[in-house]
Write a protein that holds these residues in place. Structure first.
Motif, mmCIF file in Angstrom:
data_model
loop_
_atom_site.group_PDB
_atom_site.id
_atom_site.type_symbol
_atom_site.label_atom_id
_atom_site.label_comp_id
_atom_site.label_asym_id
_atom_site.label_seq_id
_atom_site.Cartn_x
_atom_site.Cartn_y
_atom_site.Cartn_z
ATOM 1 N N ASP A 266 2.273 1.563 -3.403
ATOM 2 C CA ASP A 266 1.291 2.156 -4.286
ATOM 3 C C ASP A 266 1.097 3.857 -4.016
ATOM 4 O O ASP A 266 1.027 4.575 -4.976
ATOM 5 C CB ASP A 266 -0.213 1.703 -3.795
ATOM 6 N N HIS B 198 -5.412 -6.300 -9.416
ATOM 7 C CA HIS B 198 -5.143 -5.090 -8.832
ATOM 8 C C HIS B 198 -4.529 -3.914 -9.768
ATOM 9 O O HIS B 198 -3.394 -3.961 -10.212
ATOM 10 C CB HIS B 198 -3.819 -5.234 -7.559
ATOM 11 N N SER C 169 -13.988 -10.768 -4.358
ATOM 12 C CA SER C 169 -12.812 -10.941 -5.360
ATOM 13 C C SER C 169 -11.677 -11.549 -4.617
ATOM 14 O O SER C 169 -10.859 -11.736 -5.239
ATOM 15 C CB SER C 169 -12.752 -9.310 -5.943
ATOM 16 N N GLU D 44 -16.203 -6.143 -2.456
ATOM 17 C CA GLU D 44 -14.811 -6.149 -2.481
ATOM 18 C C GLU D 44 -14.319 -7.587 -1.816
ATOM 19 O O GLU D 44 -13.169 -8.177 -2.268
ATOM 20 C CB GLU D 44 -14.112 -4.995 -1.686
ATOM 21 N N ASP E 259 -12.409 -7.255 -11.645
ATOM 22 C CA ASP E 259 -12.542 -7.416 -10.194
ATOM 23 C C ASP E 259 -11.464 -7.987 -9.423
ATOM 24 O O ASP E 259 -11.038 -7.871 -8.435
ATOM 25 C CB ASP E 259 -13.983 -8.261 -9.915
ATOM 26 N N ALA F 253 -8.740 4.832 -8.924
ATOM 27 C CA ALA F 253 -7.589 4.968 -8.182
ATOM 28 C C ALA F 253 -6.496 5.027 -8.581
ATOM 29 O O ALA F 253 -5.411 5.634 -7.853
ATOM 30 C CB ALA F 253 -7.905 3.959 -6.675
ATOM 31 N N HIS G 282 -18.557 0.571 -8.255
ATOM 32 C CA HIS G 282 -17.642 0.238 -7.358
ATOM 33 C C HIS G 282 -16.425 -0.160 -7.903
ATOM 34 O O HIS G 282 -15.242 0.379 -7.909
ATOM 35 C CB HIS G 282 -18.042 -1.064 -6.679
ATOM 36 N N TRP G 283 -16.488 -0.755 -9.036
ATOM 37 C CA TRP G 283 -15.222 -1.113 -9.902
ATOM 38 C C TRP G 283 -14.705 -0.237 -10.489
ATOM 39 O O TRP G 283 -13.377 0.143 -10.445
ATOM 40 C CB TRP G 283 -15.703 -2.314 -10.763
ATOM 41 N N ASP H 203 0.878 -1.242 0.122
ATOM 42 C CA ASP H 203 -0.011 0.061 -0.036
ATOM 43 C C ASP H 203 1.018 1.386 -0.093
ATOM 44 O O ASP H 203 0.534 2.131 -0.707
ATOM 45 C CB ASP H 203 -1.016 0.027 1.216
ATOM 46 N N GLN I 29 -14.675 2.764 -9.434
ATOM 47 C CA GLN I 29 -13.704 3.654 -8.446
ATOM 48 C C GLN I 29 -12.501 2.994 -8.206
ATOM 49 O O GLN I 29 -11.646 3.721 -8.029
ATOM 50 C CB GLN I 29 -14.612 3.768 -7.406
ATOM 51 N N LYS I 30 -12.405 1.856 -8.194
ATOM 52 C CA LYS I 30 -11.304 1.048 -7.874
ATOM 53 C C LYS I 30 -10.328 1.270 -8.956
ATOM 54 O O LYS I 30 -9.133 1.588 -8.736
ATOM 55 C CB LYS I 30 -11.471 -0.467 -7.748
ATOM 56 N N TRP I 31 -10.593 1.298 -10.121
ATOM 57 C CA TRP I 31 -9.636 1.478 -11.374
ATOM 58 C C TRP I 31 -9.229 3.071 -11.066
ATOM 59 O O TRP I 31 -8.219 3.463 -11.675
ATOM 60 C CB TRP I 31 -10.236 1.296 -12.555
#
Ligand SMILES: Nc1ncnc2c1ncn2[C@@H]1O[C@H](COP(=O)(O)OS(=O)(=O)O)[C@@H](OP(=O)(O)O)[C@H]1O
Length: 835
Positions: free
Chosen positions: A232, A619, A683, A680, A616, A713, A706-707, A229, A709-711
């Motif tokens: 990242d 990362h 997955s 989350e 999903d 980021a 949801h997904w 993290d 937003q994940k991408w």
């Protein structure tokens, strides 16, 4: 006493002179007095070295920078002076600590801060001379051209006075050591002296000097690399400094300092480091092997220092002077100290040839003794092919001190080290740089950091040619039917499963400027990485096989270990510690999966792959680290229909009989499973092969906001395009045109030469085979179930609607679509109604 003061003054002047040579910043103005110059030097030193000192332990950083850094000093000292020089005070300290028991004479140097070290150094160095034998003295130091003439003369006078002082001392005591810690590279053939000037021993602060930058980087970066993290976050700081909140959580002081240093622009103030590619922290995945090597090497160099306790590595420099690399170390006793000199064969030689020069002694000395390392029986097992023989019976290995680089000695010591530390030198990487392993030549050692820095940086669209097209005639080229290049994708279709991604891939593969790299088979590369934790999934077999084949070291064995350990974070830190299940250069594995044929390569087509499970399971940071400029195509379909489709596909795949898969079955599962739902967590449940798992995953899959937003980021909005399955179904050419415009292709308005036909299900399809010909189910859900599903997805659709209204994600064409493509890019009904 007066003599001591004079010496002090002279050395002070010398320090100042050397300083000014390095002070590019102050070149432009004259200094009226020596004091002015000195103060300037101090001020500069303060601003220059502070970040270094904060960033790491002082041991590591001593001498690593500052105005007295040795790079451009232009001094000449000699002849036959034992000249202690090197990377600032580290060298002095090394000598001082080594010979602390033998000090007899001291002269302070430079300014207060360095007084103690200098004192010790001088004392220590003199002790060296005692061992060495009778050495005469004479020297000249060239000083700065930029100094005002009178100051220059004064400085020269001071230096001459110093040397005269030394000469007197020499006459009195027999030997003299001139310690000029900040001078470097003495000009051995100075025309001014006319004398034969040759440094006798150059004591450097060890092999580690050249690895200081690496050490420092490792010190700073190591803690960051432990945690995905944090890594990242650092990547984000590097990739998108403006978009991100910079107050992310940094666990340790080091990391905080590091982050602050990045933004203060101070992180690599060392001129040498600035030339390198290290001005930013690692982000692209390709950086990581590089840092792993840095770590290995810093360990090796540290270990060299330790393991060398009573050894010296001798070598001849390109200028022909003999240098002994005396590592920064503590030699605990007089005997140890003596043994160093004995290893140098100095004593014996000088006794045998009292009148000859020291250099001559070196040549005469037939052997130098390097004691073999005590080896355990386990360690005795040497690798086959090693040129070094393990002479366990003999305590001494005879080597010539005058061989050009003394490779044998270095190799031997390096091998010992590798074994001692149980460090496997990374064969694949070293071989890639053309080095023989596990034995390393001195030149390889010296060159390694540079070689490491030249690691290729890769990004989306990067290609490696497999066939050298230049060697082929045009005719031969056009006849090529096999893959000629391996290319990384410029864009990826990342999802969603069952939205029509397969057919989209078929269409995109037929446009002139894009080629699918994976031969129509989903690669699943990123969802098979450590953080995707897809090792147990059958779909990962291909990626897994490629990884194993490609790296025999990190192959099956490590994979098994990683799997058994249930390694959650199998990527970065383990990568660095060589326990990785990934290759050292694992982007090459990815390349190995992505082929391109001649026509596409020659045309420099854009390349893509389609793995909808990325949405999903993978990362996004894994992808952005490796392909920061890749674009993402995210295709969505009515969430209810997509969910239903995914159920029937998965269910029939598992039960082998579609009869077992019914709306009744799905409804009963849905009623239970939808109640407490966290997409989350779904997955992360790889390996659970139950129908319930797939129903849950299917439910989660349709929560597009949801997904997305994940991408988001990891990727900026400009690199993401949302494609609606409904649009693709109704006007595929318009959608393809929109995607082309998103990819930045500047195309003629009507350039498609698709020949689609409408199949029974009402889809426009291109080929004979299409998933659209084989619907996974025949009917829509019963109305009450449909109602329940619609209600379930309502908030998620609303979230998606808001997201596309408020974000910069593309979903409409960037260029006007040709009329013939009959495109209507209004929102599909399931989304238009959501607000
Ligand atoms: N042109 C076009 N437009 C819209 N939808 C289409 C199109 N072609 C195929 N399909 C339908 O998409 C479903 C298969 O989706 P994918 O190809 O994404 O499946 S997969 O995730 O790759 O397995 C599958 O849906 P179901 O039949 O409901 O299962 C296909 O019928």
């Amino acid at each position: 006493m007066e003599t001591a003061h004079r010496a002090m003054a002279c050395v002070l002047a010398l320090g100042i002179v050397v300083a000014v040579l390095n002070l590019k910043l102050v070149d432009s103005r004259w200094f009226e007095t020596g004091d002015d110059l000195f103060n300037e030097a101090l001020r500069w030193e303060e601003t220059f070295t502070v970040p270094f000192q904060e960033a790491s332990s002082d041991t590591t950083l001593l001498g690593a920078g500052g105005p007295f850094a040795p790079s451009s000093a232009d001094g000449v000292v000699g002849p036959s002076v034992v000249l202690v020089m090197g990377w600032g005070d580290a060298a002095c300290r090394a000598v001082a600590e080594t010979f602390a028991d033998h000090v007899k004479w001291a002269a302070p140097l430079a300014y207060e801060e360095h007084l103690e070290t200098t004192k010790k150094t001088l004392l220590a160095a003199r002790a060296v001379v005692e061992y060495v034998g009778d050495v005469s003295l004479g020297a000249e130091v060239e000083v700065a051209h930029k100094l005002k003439p009178e100051i220059r003369l004064a400085a020269q006078d001071a230096i001459r006075a110093l040397l005269a002082e030394l000469e007197t001392l020499s006459k009195k005591n027999g030997n003299v050591v001139a310690v000029v810690p900040h001078l470097r590279s003495p000009n051995v053939k100075s025309p001014r002296t006319g004398a034969h000037i040759r440094p006798v021993i150059v004591v450097e602060d060890g092999l580690a000097a050249s690895f200081r930058d690496n050490d420092r980087l490792v010190d700073i970066l190591g803690p960051s690399l432990v945690d995905e993290d944090v890594l990242d976050t650092i990547c984000m700081l590097r990739l998108r400094p403006r978009d991100r909140n910079l107050t992310g959580d940094f666990a340790s002081t080091n990391q905080r300092q590091f982050r602050e240093a990045i933004f203060a622009g101070k992180i690599y103030t060392n001129a040498a480091a600035q030339k390198n590619t290290f001005e930013t922290p690692p982000c692209q995945i390709t950086d990581l092997p590089l840092f792993r090597n840095a770590i290995i090497w810093s360990k090796v160099s540290d270990a060299l220092l330790r393991a060398h306790r009573t050894r010296l590595v001798l070598s001849t420099s390109s200028r022909g002077s003999m240098s002994a690399t005396l590592p920064l170390m503590r030699v605990p006793s007089r005997d140890a100290c003596k043994s160093i000199l004995e290893h140098l064969a100095f004593r014996a030689a000088s006794e045998a040839h009292p009148d000859s020069s020291v250099d001559h002694h070196f040549k005469q000395a037939s052997t130098i003794s390097v004691p073999s390392q005590p080896t355990s029986s386990r360690k005795r097992k040497r690798r086959s092919g090693s040129r070094v023989q393990n002479d366990a019976a003999s305590e001494l290995v005879k080597i010539s001190p005058c061989s050009r680089f003394n490779e044998f000695a270095v190799e031997r010591l390096t091998t010992h080290l590798a074994e001692d530390l149980e460090l496997l030198l990374d064969t694949s990487i070293l071989q890639a740089f053309g080095y023989e392993t596990p034995l390393l030549s001195r030149s390889a050692l010296a060159n390694l950091p540079k070689a490491l820095l030249s690691e290729t940086q890769i990004d989306a669209g990067y290609c490696e040619e497999q066939v050298n097209l230049k060697r082929l005639s045009l005719e031969q080229r056009t006849k090529l039917t096999f893959s000629v290049a391996r290319c990384l994708p410029s864009f990826l279709i990342i999802g969603a499963q069952k939205a029509g991604t397969d057919e989209l891939g078929v269409w995109l593969n037929q446009i002139m400027y894009a080629r699918r790299l994976d031969g129509g088979v989903e690669i699943h590369f990123f969802d098979c990485l450590g953080r995707g934790r897809g090792w147990r999934r059958p779909s990962c077999a291909r990626a897994r096989r490629a990884m194993m084949q490609a790296d025999t070291h990190a192959g099956l064995e490590n994979l098994t270990i990683a799997l058994e350990a249930g390694q959650k974070r199998a990527f970065a830190w383990s990568e660095l510690r060589k326990e990785s299940i990934y290759l050292s250069s694992w982007w090459k594995q990815y390349l190995s999966l992505c082929n391109l044929f001649y026509t596409a390569y020659a045309r420099r087509s854009m390349t893509f792959e389609k793995s909808p499970a990325y949405m999903d399971l993978s990362h996004p940071m894994d992808i952005v680290r490796m392909l920061p400029s890749a674009k993402l195509v995210f295709m969505v379909r009515d969430p209810v229909l997509r969910f239903v489709s995914s159920y029937f596909q998965m269910c029939s795949g598992m039960y082998q009989a579609l009869d077992n898969c019914t709306y009744i079955d799905l409804r009963s599962r849905f009623d239970v499973l939808h109640r407490e739902f966290d997409p989350e967590s779904i997955s992360h449940q790889i390996g659970d092969a139950s129908v319930d798992y797939f129903v849950r995953r299917g439910l989660a899959h349709s929560m597009y906001a949801h997904w997305l937003q994940k991408w988001r980021a990891a990727f900026p909005d400009e690199q993401i395009m949302l494609v609606f399955s409904e649009h693709f179904r109704n006007f595929p050419q318009g959608v393809i045109f929109a995607i082309e415009s998103f990819l930045g292709l500047r195309l003629p308005r009507q350039h498609h030469y698709f020949r689609p036909h409408k199949n029974k299900q009402g889809f426009y399809v291109l080929g004979e085979y299409s998933k659209a010909n084989n619907p996974s189910h025949k009917s829509d859900p019963p109305s009450d179930f449909l109602h329940a599903l619609r209600a379930f997805y309502r908030p998620h659709n609303t979230a998606l609607r808001r997201l596309i209204d408020e974000s910069g994600i593309h979903w409409r064409p960037l260029q006007e679509v040709p009329k013939d493509y009959k495109a209507d890019f209004s929102l599909p009904s399931w989304l238009a109604k959501a607000d």
